[in-house]
Design a protein around this motif. Structure first.
Motif, mmCIF file in Angstrom:
data_model
loop_
_atom_site.group_PDB
_atom_site.id
_atom_site.type_symbol
_atom_site.label_atom_id
_atom_site.label_comp_id
_atom_site.label_asym_id
_atom_site.label_seq_id
_atom_site.Cartn_x
_atom_site.Cartn_y
_atom_site.Cartn_z
ATOM 1 N N LEU A 303 46.961 26.794 11.186
ATOM 2 C CA LEU A 303 46.994 28.245 11.022
ATOM 3 C C LEU A 303 45.609 28.867 11.127
ATOM 4 O O LEU A 303 45.480 30.024 11.520
ATOM 5 C CB LEU A 303 47.611 28.613 9.669
ATOM 6 N N GLU A 304 44.583 28.072 10.780
ATOM 7 C CA GLU A 304 43.227 28.604 10.771
ATOM 8 C C GLU A 304 42.242 27.444 10.743
ATOM 9 O O GLU A 304 42.483 26.424 10.100
ATOM 10 C CB GLU A 304 43.028 29.499 9.542
ATOM 11 N N ASP A 305 41.131 27.587 11.463
ATOM 12 C CA ASP A 305 40.023 26.646 11.345
ATOM 13 C C ASP A 305 38.719 27.440 11.420
ATOM 14 O O ASP A 305 38.724 28.663 11.274
ATOM 15 C CB ASP A 305 40.105 25.525 12.389
ATOM 16 N N LYS A 306 37.603 26.777 11.638
ATOM 17 C CA LYS A 306 36.306 27.463 11.617
ATOM 18 C C LYS A 306 36.148 28.458 12.760
ATOM 19 O O LYS A 306 35.339 29.384 12.678
ATOM 20 C CB LYS A 306 35.175 26.431 11.661
ATOM 21 N N GLU A 307 36.906 28.273 13.837
ATOM 22 C CA GLU A 307 36.747 29.118 15.014
ATOM 23 C C GLU A 307 37.927 30.045 15.283
ATOM 24 O O GLU A 307 37.758 31.094 15.899
ATOM 25 C CB GLU A 307 36.514 28.247 16.261
ATOM 26 N N ARG A 308 39.111 29.652 14.840
ATOM 27 C CA ARG A 308 40.316 30.367 15.235
ATOM 28 C C ARG A 308 41.191 30.717 14.045
ATOM 29 O O ARG A 308 41.200 30.019 13.032
ATOM 30 C CB ARG A 308 41.134 29.511 16.211
ATOM 31 N N LYS A 309 41.935 31.787 14.217
ATOM 32 C CA LYS A 309 42.973 32.123 13.244
ATOM 33 C C LYS A 309 44.209 32.594 13.992
ATOM 34 O O LYS A 309 44.133 33.448 14.882
ATOM 35 C CB LYS A 309 42.510 33.203 12.268
ATOM 36 N N SER A 310 45.334 32.042 13.632
ATOM 37 C CA SER A 310 46.603 32.385 14.265
ATOM 38 C C SER A 310 47.032 33.793 13.872
ATOM 39 O O SER A 310 46.568 34.361 12.875
ATOM 40 C CB SER A 310 47.674 31.377 13.831
ATOM 41 N N CYS A 311 47.957 34.345 14.649
ATOM 42 C CA CYS A 311 48.609 35.602 14.258
ATOM 43 C C CYS A 311 50.023 35.317 13.752
ATOM 44 O O CYS A 311 50.815 36.243 13.570
ATOM 45 C CB CYS A 311 48.640 36.595 15.413
ATOM 46 N N PHE A 312 50.337 34.023 13.555
ATOM 47 C CA PHE A 312 51.567 33.608 12.875
ATOM 48 C C PHE A 312 52.828 34.100 13.577
ATOM 49 O O PHE A 312 53.790 34.530 12.938
ATOM 50 C CB PHE A 312 51.553 34.091 11.409
ATOM 51 N N HIS A 313 52.800 34.004 14.908
ATOM 52 C CA HIS A 313 53.992 34.434 15.641
ATOM 53 C C HIS A 313 55.149 33.466 15.431
ATOM 54 O O HIS A 313 56.300 33.895 15.250
ATOM 55 C CB HIS A 313 53.696 34.561 17.129
ATOM 56 N N LEU A 314 54.855 32.181 15.500
ATOM 57 C CA LEU A 314 55.868 31.155 15.248
ATOM 58 C C LEU A 314 55.351 30.199 14.182
ATOM 59 O O LEU A 314 54.144 29.989 14.060
ATOM 60 C CB LEU A 314 56.158 30.347 16.515
ATOM 61 N N TYR A 315 56.268 29.615 13.449
ATOM 62 C CA TYR A 315 55.898 28.487 12.597
ATOM 63 C C TYR A 315 56.488 27.247 13.245
ATOM 64 O O TYR A 315 57.679 26.952 13.105
ATOM 65 C CB TYR A 315 56.395 28.647 11.166
ATOM 66 N N ALA A 316 55.639 26.559 14.016
ATOM 67 C CA ALA A 316 56.091 25.431 14.837
ATOM 68 C C ALA A 316 55.916 24.123 14.052
ATOM 69 O O ALA A 316 54.886 23.453 14.132
ATOM 70 C CB ALA A 316 55.300 25.384 16.138
ATOM 71 N N LEU A 317 56.942 23.773 13.307
ATOM 72 C CA LEU A 317 56.934 22.547 12.508
ATOM 73 C C LEU A 317 57.320 21.369 13.391
ATOM 74 O O LEU A 317 58.262 21.454 14.184
ATOM 75 C CB LEU A 317 57.935 22.678 11.358
ATOM 76 N N ARG A 318 56.589 20.265 13.250
ATOM 77 C CA ARG A 318 56.968 19.032 13.934
ATOM 78 C C ARG A 318 57.282 17.944 12.916
ATOM 79 O O ARG A 318 56.752 17.971 11.794
ATOM 80 C CB ARG A 318 55.855 18.575 14.888
ATOM 81 N N ILE A 319 58.123 17.024 13.329
ATOM 82 C CA ILE A 319 58.537 15.942 12.442
ATOM 83 C C ILE A 319 58.025 14.639 13.024
ATOM 84 O O ILE A 319 58.250 14.326 14.194
ATOM 85 C CB ILE A 319 60.074 15.906 12.298
ATOM 86 N N ASN A 320 57.300 13.884 12.217
ATOM 87 C CA ASN A 320 56.684 12.646 12.685
ATOM 88 C C ASN A 320 57.712 11.545 12.920
ATOM 89 O O ASN A 320 58.720 11.457 12.207
ATOM 90 C CB ASN A 320 55.640 12.155 11.681
ATOM 91 N N SER A 321 57.440 10.733 13.932
ATOM 92 C CA SER A 321 58.213 9.507 14.200
ATOM 93 C C SER A 321 59.708 9.777 14.313
ATOM 94 O O SER A 321 60.537 9.121 13.653
ATOM 95 C CB SER A 321 57.945 8.460 13.105
ATOM 96 N N ILE A 322 60.048 10.742 15.137
ATOM 97 C CA ILE A 322 61.458 11.082 15.308
ATOM 98 C C ILE A 322 61.733 11.296 16.791
ATOM 99 O O ILE A 322 60.855 11.701 17.555
ATOM 100 C CB ILE A 322 61.811 12.345 14.486
ATOM 101 N N SER A 323 62.956 11.036 17.210
ATOM 102 C CA SER A 323 63.330 11.217 18.608
ATOM 103 C C SER A 323 63.854 12.622 18.840
ATOM 104 O O SER A 323 64.195 13.352 17.905
ATOM 105 C CB SER A 323 64.421 10.214 18.991
ATOM 106 N N GLU A 324 63.948 12.997 20.111
ATOM 107 C CA GLU A 324 64.526 14.291 20.468
ATOM 108 C C GLU A 324 65.960 14.400 19.962
ATOM 109 O O GLU A 324 66.384 15.452 19.470
ATOM 110 C CB GLU A 324 64.482 14.469 21.987
ATOM 111 N N GLU A 325 66.705 13.299 20.072
ATOM 112 C CA GLU A 325 68.112 13.304 19.650
ATOM 113 C C GLU A 325 68.232 13.561 18.139
ATOM 114 O O GLU A 325 69.092 14.344 17.695
ATOM 115 C CB GLU A 325 68.766 11.979 20.011
#
Length: 407
Positions: A303-325
């Motif tokens: 969402l934010e680091d030393k150089e960038r800040k999001s405008c929070f258009h999407l909350y794109a959550l990813r799930i580790n070690s999981i298949s598309e199915e």
């Protein structure tokens, strides 16, 4: 509980602005469009903005303005909505797709490898409202070795003398990069005001001009305004004035102007964007972060680091070690709880129109990996804390249900 994915923000100020347009007797392009253009300039700190009827039409306009044609190449990330590449195809040129980084931004090293003497434009994309590494991209196009291989053919290409950088900022109005607002980071930036965007005009977009000193941005603004109206030298508002009926068509333009009735919606929203709408989107995003950070099997968006800040258009959550199915099964389970979620995006090489042109998802492993594990959660100002908590619980419960049933 029913939670929609992305309803538009419509309050009394929006309604009043639209009603004033209807009552004025003028609903197509006119004073409200001009006022919205001025507000976008104020927000982004650019000098000139051209409002259009969609991001896509804005991109086609800019590419045609720059003289992009058959035989030319435009570099785009494989991970974006199809409009990014379709705009290129509509100009007769070839989209050259490259892979992305883990944070969804385009991989600059892949851009560098893809540049040829046919490259006319690079179009990075700010997925979810997270800005790309624009310093690296701008340095790349200004490198003497890249300028040397640039083959200018149109008047505008000769005037620029290098590859044009167009920021696909459909998601990123209000985002910042090294203290600068999105819209002010590349030669040209194009925002989307589609119904699901942070600021909406129902359908619409905006072209922000930040061209170098070799251009007169005021003159280019006037030219692009003509371009939105079939190349006509007078808009409908001017023609409606006494004695103003006579006009000329100066060149073969497009018909992609934004009407006042649409601009009115965005005008009411943009006036409270920084102080309300953006603040509330961040509230929702931070609440998600606090919840999902408790679990190692979730990969949180930056969402934010030393150089960038999001405008929070999407909350794109990813799930580790999981298949598309399994991701799809989780979405199915979440939907049954009444929560609407989405996926952003299906990589373009997986879509029929691009597969038929020879693009293969196997050539873009990071794009596929991000897609296969991503779930976009609802994020908008109207969400209450209780609704956000309900969404979090629905995601966690569905994850456990799917994983445990498959173990």
């Amino acid at each position: 509980m029913k939670v929609p994915f992305s309803p538009p923000f419509i309050d009394q100020d929006v309604i009043n602005e639209v009603l004033s347009t209807l009552e004025s007797g003028w609903i197509t392009s006119g004073p409200k469009v001009k006022a919205l253009e001025e507000e976008v300039c104020k927000l982004t700190s650019v000098s000139h903005t051209v409002c259009v009827n969609s991001w896509t039409s804005g991109a086609i306009l800019v590419l045609k303005w720059f003289g992009v044609k058959e035989g030319d190449e435009v570099i785009v990330p494989a991970y974006t909505y199809s409009a990014t590449a379709l705009a290129v195809i509509h100009c007769g040129a070839t989209p050259v797709m490259v892979d992305i980084n883990e944070d969804f931004t385009v991989d600059t090293s892949k851009i560098e490898q893809a540049i040829t003497n046919k490259t006319k434009v690079i179009m990075p994309v700010d997925i979810a409202g997270w800005p790309c590494d624009y310093d690296a991209i701008n340095e790349l196009v200004n490198a003497p070795s890249r300028i040397k291989v640039f083959n200018p053919e149109s008047e505008k290409q000769k005037q620029l003398g290098r590859i044009l950088v167009i920021s696909d900022a459909a998601h990123s109005i209000g985002a910042t990069y090294k203290g600068l607002q999105s819209g002010n980071l590349t030669d040209i930036t194009i925002f989307s005001f589609h119904a699901v965007k942070n600021i909406t005009t129902a359908e619409g977009g905006a072209i922000c001009l930040n061209l170098p000193e070799s251009f007169n941005n005021d003159e280019e603004y006037k030219l692009m305004k003509l371009f939105t109206l079939n190349g006509q030298n007078k808009d409908a508002f001017t023609k409606s004035q006494a004695g103003g009926w006579k006009y000329d068509i100066l060149f073969a333009g497009l018909k992609v102007n934004m009407p006042d009735i649409c601009a009115a919606i965005g005008l009411a929203q943009i006036r409270k964007y920084n102080d309300l709408l953006l603040v509330e989107r961040e509230r929702v995003a931070r609440r998600y972060q606090n919840f999902f950070s408790q679990y190692s099997f979730f990969q949180l968006p930056i969402l934010e680091d030393k150089e960038r800040k999001s405008c929070f258009h999407l909350y794109a959550l990813r799930i580790n070690s999981i298949s598309e199915e399994k991701r799809d099964l989780i979405i199915e389970s979440v939907t049954k709880t009444g929560v609407s979620v989405n996926v952003h995006f299906i990589p373009m090489p997986m879509l029929t129109v691009f597969k038929d042109r020879g693009y293969k998802i196997e050539d873009f492993p990071i794009a596929y990996d991000n897609y296969s594990r991503e779930i976009s959660l609802p994020i908008y100002p109207q969400l209450t804390d209780d609704e956000v908590d309900y969404i979090c619980t629905a995601i966690l419960t569905s994850y456990k249900k799917v994983i445990q049933s498959n173990d």
